[in-house]
Design a protein around this motif. Structure first.
Motif, PDB file in Angstrom:
ATOM      1  N   ARG A  48      43.342  47.876  44.860  1.00 22.76           N
ATOM      2  CA  ARG A  48      44.858  49.022  45.248  1.00 22.76           C
ATOM      3  C   ARG A  48      46.093  49.110  46.322  1.00 22.76           C
ATOM      4  O   ARG A  48      46.969  49.800  45.651  1.00 22.76           O
ATOM      5  N   ALA A  49      44.905  47.302  46.687  1.00 24.93           N
ATOM      6  CA  ALA A  49      46.850  47.620  47.678  1.00 24.93           C
ATOM      7  C   ALA A  49      48.080  46.287  46.726  1.00 24.93           C
ATOM      8  O   ALA A  49      48.305  46.243  47.391  1.00 24.93           O
ATOM      9  N   GLY A  50      47.565  45.770  45.501  1.00 21.19           N
ATOM     10  CA  GLY A  50      48.053  45.226  44.331  1.00 21.19           C
ATOM     11  C   GLY A  50      47.862  43.580  44.884  1.00 21.19           C
ATOM     12  O   GLY A  50      48.983  42.602  44.747  1.00 21.19           O
ATOM     13  N   THR A  51      46.860  43.695  46.590  1.00 20.78           N
ATOM     14  CA  THR A  51      46.846  41.777  46.461  1.00 20.78           C
ATOM     15  C   THR A  51      46.428  41.267  45.205  1.00 20.78           C
ATOM     16  O   THR A  51      46.669  39.519  44.459  1.00 20.78           O
ATOM     17  N   VAL A  52      45.403  41.579  43.833  1.00 18.50           N
ATOM     18  CA  VAL A  52      45.019  41.121  43.168  1.00 18.50           C
ATOM     19  C   VAL A  52      45.614  41.895  42.112  1.00 18.50           C
ATOM     20  O   VAL A  52      45.695  43.451  42.000  1.00 18.50           O
ATOM     21  N   ASP A  53      46.065  41.422  40.519  1.00 16.13           N
ATOM     22  CA  ASP A  53      46.340  43.206  39.988  1.00 16.13           C
ATOM     23  C   ASP A  53      45.014  42.966  39.264  1.00 16.13           C
ATOM     24  O   ASP A  53      44.791  44.104  38.100  1.00 16.13           O
ATOM     25  N   ALA A  54      43.807  42.957  38.738  1.00 12.07           N
ATOM     26  CA  ALA A  54      42.812  43.148  38.369  1.00 12.07           C
ATOM     27  C   ALA A  54      41.730  41.916  39.458  1.00 12.07           C
ATOM     28  O   ALA A  54      42.203  40.972  40.408  1.00 12.07           O
ATOM     29  N   ALA A  55      40.714  43.132  39.156  1.00 13.02           N
ATOM     30  CA  ALA A  55      38.856  42.200  39.875  1.00 13.02           C
ATOM     31  C   ALA A  55      37.860  42.112  39.322  1.00 13.02           C
ATOM     32  O   ALA A  55      37.649  43.459  38.793  1.00 13.02           O
ATOM     33  N   LEU A  56      36.917  41.525  39.004  1.00 11.90           N
ATOM     34  CA  LEU A  56      35.993  41.359  39.085  1.00 11.90           C
ATOM     35  C   LEU A  56      35.068  41.429  39.823  1.00 11.90           C
ATOM     36  O   LEU A  56      34.849  40.872  40.563  1.00 11.90           O
ATOM     37  N   LEU A  57      34.297  42.476  40.204  1.00 10.68           N
ATOM     38  CA  LEU A  57      33.458  42.817  40.812  1.00 10.68           C
ATOM     39  C   LEU A  57      31.863  43.757  40.588  1.00 10.68           C
ATOM     40  O   LEU A  57      31.555  43.409  39.764  1.00 10.68           O
ATOM     41  N   ARG A  58      31.305  43.981  41.419  1.00 11.66           N
ATOM     42  CA  ARG A  58      30.241  45.360  41.397  1.00 11.66           C
ATOM     43  C   ARG A  58      29.564  46.413  42.187  1.00 11.66           C
ATOM     44  O   ARG A  58      30.735  47.152  42.258  1.00 11.66           O
ATOM     45  N   LEU A  59      29.559  47.013  40.828  1.00 11.01           N
ATOM     46  CA  LEU A  59      29.497  48.018  41.471  1.00 11.01           C
ATOM     47  C   LEU A  59      27.769  48.624  42.162  1.00 11.01           C
ATOM     48  O   LEU A  59      26.476  47.438  41.736  1.00 11.01           O
TER      49      LEU A  59
END
Length: 238
Positions: A48-59
């Motif tokens: 959301r902050a734009g620190t990364v363009d995409a993220a692999l995360l857990r739901l």
């Protein structure tokens, strides 16, 4: 002077984006892909902050403002000392953990409301800290299998919990239209072959039956004109 294009992808502990990074390097050697480790609790905010363009995360996580692409589900396991009674079995059930002291770190990512076991009063700050306490015999630890592998040590082992809920993993990107680079990365993650990702030239749409009929009629008409032209020329030479 504008900077060269690049792509930054975040990943939570236990995430394995290396294969995608290799595919990216093969397809887009001129565009660097930077991998950035992020804490599980911070991954969505980083996108959301734009620190990364995409993220692999857990739901599950707060996905407001994000577009989320489900990828796969991890097996949930229990980590115990290598000489623990539970280590004698290849896999266990939730019933095997009833009454077993368990550790729940503050960065816990397993969404299991009625998880078995008897949580100890102390909540370690991180999963890594919890592993140390498991080795010390304080309690067992329920985690996604990738975290058990990440923190592997000789005095610990893990066993799948057959009736535990799985741990979903997803790719998160900002909501709305995506940049060409993000679309290309999504294509790699989804297994699209080179040249077939969104943003590349798309195949022509299939023609309708009416369009095919009109095309045939036009072709026949054109063929008739070609056939008649030599005839007229021949008669003109008489």
């Amino acid at each position: 002077m504008s900077s060269l294009p690049s792509l930054t992808v975040g990943y939570v502990p236990g995430g394995t984006p290396a294969k995608w990074a290799r595919n990216w390097a093969q397809r887009h050697p001129q565009v660097p892909l930077q991998l950035c480790a992020v804490a599980a609790a911070d991954a969505a905010d980083a996108v959301r902050a734009g620190t990364v363009d995409a993220a692999l995360l857990r739901l599950p996580v707060d996905t407001s403002g994000l577009a989320v692409i489900p990828l796969y589900e991890e097996t949930t396991v229990v980590v115990v000392p290598a000489d623990h009674l539970l280590a004698a079995a290849d896999e266990i059930t939730a019933a095997d953990l009833v009454g077993e002291p368990t550790l729940v770190p503050l960065d816990d990512v397993v969404d299991w409301a009625d998880a078995p076991g008897a949580p100890v009063d102390h909540r370690p700050e991180t999963t890594a800290d919890a592993m140390e306490l498991v080795a010390a015999g304080v309690g067992a630890l329920i985690v996604p299998q990738s975290l058990a592998r990440l923190h592997h040590r000789k005095d610990l082992t893990y066993r799948p919990i057959t009736d535990a809920p799985p741990c979903p993993v997803a790719l998160a990107v900002p909501e709305g239209p995506q940049s060409q680079l993000v679309e290309e990365f999504i294509g790699i993650v989804r297994g699209r072959k080179a040249g077939s990702s969104r943003g590349q030239a798309q195949p022509a749409p299939k023609r309708t039956a009416r369009e095919k009929t009109l095309a045939k009629q036009a072709a026949r008409a054109a063929a008739g004109k070609v056939a008649r032209t030599p005839g007229r020329a021949h008669r003109g030479r008489r």
